[in-house]
Write an enzyme that holds these catalytic residues in place. Structure first.
Site, short mmCIF file in Angstrom:
data_model
loop_
_atom_site.label_atom_id
_atom_site.label_comp_id
_atom_site.label_asym_id
_atom_site.label_seq_id
_atom_site.Cartn_x
_atom_site.Cartn_y
_atom_site.Cartn_z
N GLU A 1 -0.46 -9.33 3.82
CA GLU A 1 0.03 -9.98 6.01
C GLU A 1 -1.17 -9.97 6.36
O GLU A 1 -1.69 -10.05 6.72
CB GLU A 1 0.74 -8.46 6.22
CG GLU A 1 -0.10 -7.41 7.02
CD GLU A 1 -0.53 -5.80 4.79
OE1 GLU A 1 -1.06 -5.63 5.21
OE2 GLU A 1 0.45 -7.11 3.98
N CYS B 1 0.84 -0.76 0.14
CA CYS B 1 -0.15 0.02 0.04
C CYS B 1 1.40 0.86 0.13
O CYS B 1 1.66 1.56 -1.11
CB CYS B 1 -1.11 -0.64 1.33
SG CYS B 1 -2.59 0.64 1.03
N HIS C 1 -2.86 -6.39 0.61
CA HIS C 1 -1.91 -6.16 1.83
C HIS C 1 -1.58 -7.87 2.16
O HIS C 1 -2.79 -8.26 2.69
CB HIS C 1 -3.04 -5.85 3.01
CG HIS C 1 -2.94 -4.32 3.01
ND1 HIS C 1 -1.86 -3.52 3.91
CD2 HIS C 1 -3.57 -3.30 2.27
CE1 HIS C 1 -2.07 -2.44 3.53
NE2 HIS C 1 -2.95 -2.60 2.63
#
Length: 249
Positions: free
Chosen positions: A225, A120, A223
């Site tokens: 994660e 991001c 993202h």
């Protein structure tokens, strides 16, 4: 096992952060903040996560000296003065001190051949540090895709197409992936040392990588994660980054 043995077996992976004012009993306390999902993800793939606080631009070189890999995390908009543009009214919160530390950190890391990954905001930091620029706001009612999804970041919201001549395609072995999307900015001018690895249906750049094959740069507009526990592709992305950081048993 002593501290030195632990470091030999696991790469130290730095995670950038921001400063968040937290009010406790009427007193504002500036605090170091990064999404804990980054910490959990680094631990999951076998790295030692360390959070890199915003201090000053001089600390960036010291961070590069101690890290085996660096994740440039999400957060505020990059100040457009860093790519010689005036701010638009749609520009959201910026953090000049964070920009001043992270932009040189990209360069120090690459000088030392330290693998870097950005998600991001982190994608933008890598692009701007290497000479690119950002679209300050992309969200309009006319867009084919809402890049600022209303659902949780733990859920995917749109597809990306992975270029078959990219290193990313070679790593994953797939030409498309479902990703999440929580941003209102995107790459405008791509830095000369980067190439596009994946795009969304509306042409938004979703992943970039280094042209130089000796450098590990992975910039992602999404993202992983947040998605790795339920998506093998996202877990593999993180594992490849960890492998690039070295110290595999």
């Amino acid at each position: 096992m002593g501290d030195s043995d632990l470091k030999k077996n696991k790469p130290i992976i730095g995670i950038t952060s921001t400063i968040l004012d937290i009010e406790i009993k009427g007193e504002v306390n500036p605090s170091v903040q990064t999404n804990h999902q980054y910490v959990k993800a680094v631990n999951e793939i076998g790295g030692i996560p360390i959070v890199l606080p915003v201090i000053n631009k001089e600390i960036a070189k010291e961070y590069a000296d101690i890290c085996d890999g660096i994740i440039f995390a999400s957060g505020e908009d990059i100040n457009p003065s860093n790519y010689n543009e005036p701010p638009l009214k749609e520009l959201q919160k910026t953090n000049i001190a964070r920009d001043e530390m992270e932009l040189p950190l990209v360069k120090y890391a690459l000088e030392k051949r330290i693998p870097i990954m950005g998600t991001c905001r982190g994608l933008g930091v890598i692009n701007v540090a290497l000479g690119g620029s950002m679209k300050q706001n992309i969200e309009t009612k006319e867009r084919l895709i809402s890049h600022n999804q209303e659902i949780s970041r733990k859920l995917p919201s749109h597809n990306v197409t992975i270029k078959e001549d990219s290193h990313l395609y070679q790593l994953l072995g797939v030409n498309s992936a479902l990703v999440n999307s929580k941003h209102h900015q995107a790459i405008d001018v791509l830095a000369d040392s980067l190439r596009i690895a994946a795009t969304a249906e509306d042409g938004t750049i979703e992943a970039v990588e280094a042209i130089d094959k000796d450098l590990f740069i992975l910039g992602l507009q999404f993202h992983p994660e947040e998605l790795y526990s339920a998506d093998t592709n996202m877990l593999n992305l993180l594992k490849f980054f960890r492998k690039a950081c070295g110290k595999d048993n």
